[in-house]
Write a protein that holds these residues in place. Structure first.
Motif, PDB file in Angstrom:
ATOM      1  N   UNK A   1      10.418   7.799 -21.462  1.00 42.05           N
ATOM      2  CA  UNK A   1      10.470   8.506 -22.743  1.00 42.05           C
ATOM      3  C   UNK A   1       9.882   7.621 -23.822  1.00 42.05           C
ATOM      4  N   UNK A   2       8.872   8.150 -24.501  1.00 39.86           N
ATOM      5  CA  UNK A   2       8.188   7.430 -25.577  1.00 39.86           C
ATOM      6  C   UNK A   2       7.798   8.443 -26.641  1.00 39.86           C
ATOM      7  N   UNK A   3       8.049   8.115 -27.888  1.00 36.47           N
ATOM      8  CA  UNK A   3       7.630   8.971 -29.002  1.00 36.47           C
ATOM      9  C   UNK A   3       8.194  10.387 -28.854  1.00 36.47           C
ATOM     10  N   UNK A   4       9.408  10.474 -28.319  1.00 42.32           N
ATOM     11  CA  UNK A   4      10.077  11.756 -28.188  1.00 42.32           C
ATOM     12  C   UNK A   4       9.641  12.598 -27.013  1.00 42.32           C
ATOM     13  N   UNK A   5       8.786  12.056 -26.150  1.00 39.52           N
ATOM     14  CA  UNK A   5       8.271  12.796 -24.997  1.00 39.52           C
ATOM     15  C   UNK A   5       8.712  12.091 -23.718  1.00 39.52           C
ATOM     16  N   UNK A   6       9.192  12.876 -22.745  1.00 34.84           N
ATOM     17  CA  UNK A   6       9.604  12.316 -21.453  1.00 34.84           C
ATOM     18  C   UNK A   6       8.658  12.826 -20.372  1.00 34.84           C
ATOM     19  N   UNK A   7       8.111  11.886 -19.599  1.00 38.18           N
ATOM     20  CA  UNK A   7       7.214  12.209 -18.488  1.00 38.18           C
ATOM     21  C   UNK A   7       7.623  11.372 -17.284  1.00 38.18           C
ATOM     22  N   UNK A   8       7.403  11.935 -16.093  1.00 40.12           N
ATOM     23  CA  UNK A   8       7.607  11.121 -14.891  1.00 40.12           C
ATOM     24  C   UNK A   8       6.393  10.220 -14.717  1.00 40.12           C
ATOM     25  N   UNK A   9       6.656   8.955 -14.429  1.00 36.46           N
ATOM     26  CA  UNK A   9       5.583   8.004 -14.156  1.00 36.46           C
ATOM     27  C   UNK A   9       5.857   7.330 -12.822  1.00 36.46           C
ATOM     28  N   UNK A  10       4.818   6.719 -12.270  1.00 34.04           N
ATOM     29  CA  UNK A  10       4.925   5.993 -11.010  1.00 34.04           C
ATOM     30  C   UNK A  10       4.397   4.581 -11.228  1.00 34.04           C
ATOM     31  N   UNK A  11       5.266   3.593 -11.043  1.00 29.47           N
ATOM     32  CA  UNK A  11       4.920   2.192 -11.279  1.00 29.47           C
ATOM     33  C   UNK A  11       4.703   1.508  -9.940  1.00 29.47           C
ATOM     34  N   UNK A  12       3.527   0.897  -9.769  1.00 25.94           N
ATOM     35  CA  UNK A  12       3.279   0.087  -8.577  1.00 25.94           C
ATOM     36  C   UNK A  12       4.051  -1.213  -8.730  1.00 25.94           C
ATOM     37  N   UNK A  13       4.927  -1.503  -7.759  1.00 27.41           N
ATOM     38  CA  UNK A  13       5.861  -2.627  -7.875  1.00 27.41           C
ATOM     39  C   UNK A  13       5.678  -3.602  -6.718  1.00 27.41           C
ATOM     40  N   UNK A  14       5.847  -4.886  -7.034  1.00 25.44           N
ATOM     41  CA  UNK A  14       5.858  -5.922  -6.001  1.00 25.44           C
ATOM     42  C   UNK A  14       7.000  -6.893  -6.292  1.00 25.44           C
ATOM     43  N   UNK A  15       7.775  -7.196  -5.273  1.00 28.18           N
ATOM     44  CA  UNK A  15       8.831  -8.198  -5.444  1.00 28.18           C
ATOM     45  C   UNK A  15       8.187  -9.582  -5.426  1.00 28.18           C
ATOM     46  N   UNK A  16       8.474 -10.374  -6.451  1.00 25.47           N
ATOM     47  CA  UNK A  16       7.907 -11.712  -6.564  1.00 25.47           C
ATOM     48  C   UNK A  16       8.717 -12.701  -5.743  1.00 25.47           C
ATOM     49  N   UNK A  17      10.043 -12.578  -5.808  1.00 24.28           N
ATOM     50  CA  UNK A  17      10.896 -13.480  -5.042  1.00 24.28           C
ATOM     51  C   UNK A  17      12.351 -13.309  -5.410  1.00 24.28           C
ATOM     52  N   UNK A  18      13.206 -13.996  -4.649  1.00 21.30           N
ATOM     53  CA  UNK A  18      14.649 -13.943  -4.902  1.00 21.30           C
ATOM     54  C   UNK A  18      15.282 -15.214  -4.364  1.00 21.30           C
ATOM     55  N   UNK A  19      16.360 -15.675  -5.039  1.00 20.65           N
ATOM     56  CA  UNK A  19      17.060 -16.859  -4.562  1.00 20.65           C
ATOM     57  C   UNK A  19      17.968 -17.446  -5.623  1.00 20.65           C
ATOM     58  N   UNK A  20      18.604 -18.535  -5.253  1.00 18.06           N
ATOM     59  CA  UNK A  20      19.528 -19.207  -6.163  1.00 18.06           C
ATOM     60  C   UNK A  20      18.765 -19.919  -7.265  1.00 18.06           C
ATOM     61  N   UNK A  21      19.380 -19.952  -8.448  1.00 15.32           N
ATOM     62  CA  UNK A  21      18.775 -20.684  -9.557  1.00 15.32           C
ATOM     63  C   UNK A  21      19.509 -22.010  -9.763  1.00 15.32           C
TER      64      UNK A  21
END
Length: 193
Positions: A129-149
């Motif tokens: 939702x932006x500027x009062x308009x809602x649209x479905x979007x598709x985001x290409x996603x990649x996991x960068x990593x995961x672990x303890x900090x």
């Protein structure tokens, strides 16, 4: 005694057989380990780069079943920053983001489809939702990593990209034929709760 052992064994068995639970994360904007950036062509001659400085969100992720992932993000649209105060003032006006009327942009995911060839990649669908308009979007996603900090926590990070057509969100200010779409880039690091 035998009955107690059978009962204990049934409890242990049910715990071990229980499905993995999705982990909940808060996006680390406090430590500034998350970014929402954009770029758009300027008259077709160069790129204009910018970002939103203030946003917050959360996500859930289950390594055993990534398709159960979910994300929610809220962006303070007035926090737009292109490193030029007068331009930013214009971008906040009703020519563009109309931040006096629509102070927030939001994204709420509806589903995540993992890539069949790479478990660390996929497509995140949701309502933006932006500027009062809602649209479905598709985001290409990649996991960068995961672990303890280093601070005793656990973190997980993703990056994603999506192209948005400005006219879809009632932004029709003429920036030239090369500037009808804006490329949105997200770098999100979450801290497990």
């Amino acid at each position: 005694m035998k009955t107690q052992l059978l009962a204990l064994s049934a409890i242990v068995g049910s715990v071990l057989a229980a499905p993995a639970v999705a982990e909940d994360y808060v996006i680390d904007t406090e430590g500034q380990h998350a970014f929402i950036q954009f770029k758009i062509k300027h008259l077709g001659y160069s790129w204009l780069l910018g970002r939103f400085n203030d946003f917050e969100g959360k996500f859930s992720y289950d390594e055993a079943n990534p398709s159960n992932a979910s994300v929610e993000v809220t962006i303070d649209t007035a926090s737009i920053d292109t490193n030029h105060a007068e331009r930013d003032k214009h971008l906040r006006s009703d020519d563009f983001l109309n931040t006096s009327e629509y102070a927030e942009a939001t994204f709420v995911s509806t589903r995540y489809v993992p890539d069949s060839d790479d478990a660390n990649e996929g497509t995140l669908y949701g309502n933006f939702t932006l500027n009062g308009v809602t649209k479905e979007i598709a985001i290409d996603v990649e996991q960068v990593g995961a672990g303890e900090d280093p601070w005793g926590g656990f973190r997980r990070g993703f990056e994603g990209e999506v192209d948005l057509t400005l006219a879809d969100y009632n932004i029709d200010y003429n920036l030239g034929p090369e500037a009808k779409e804006v490329e949105l880039y997200l770098s999100i690091e979450g801290v497990r709760q």
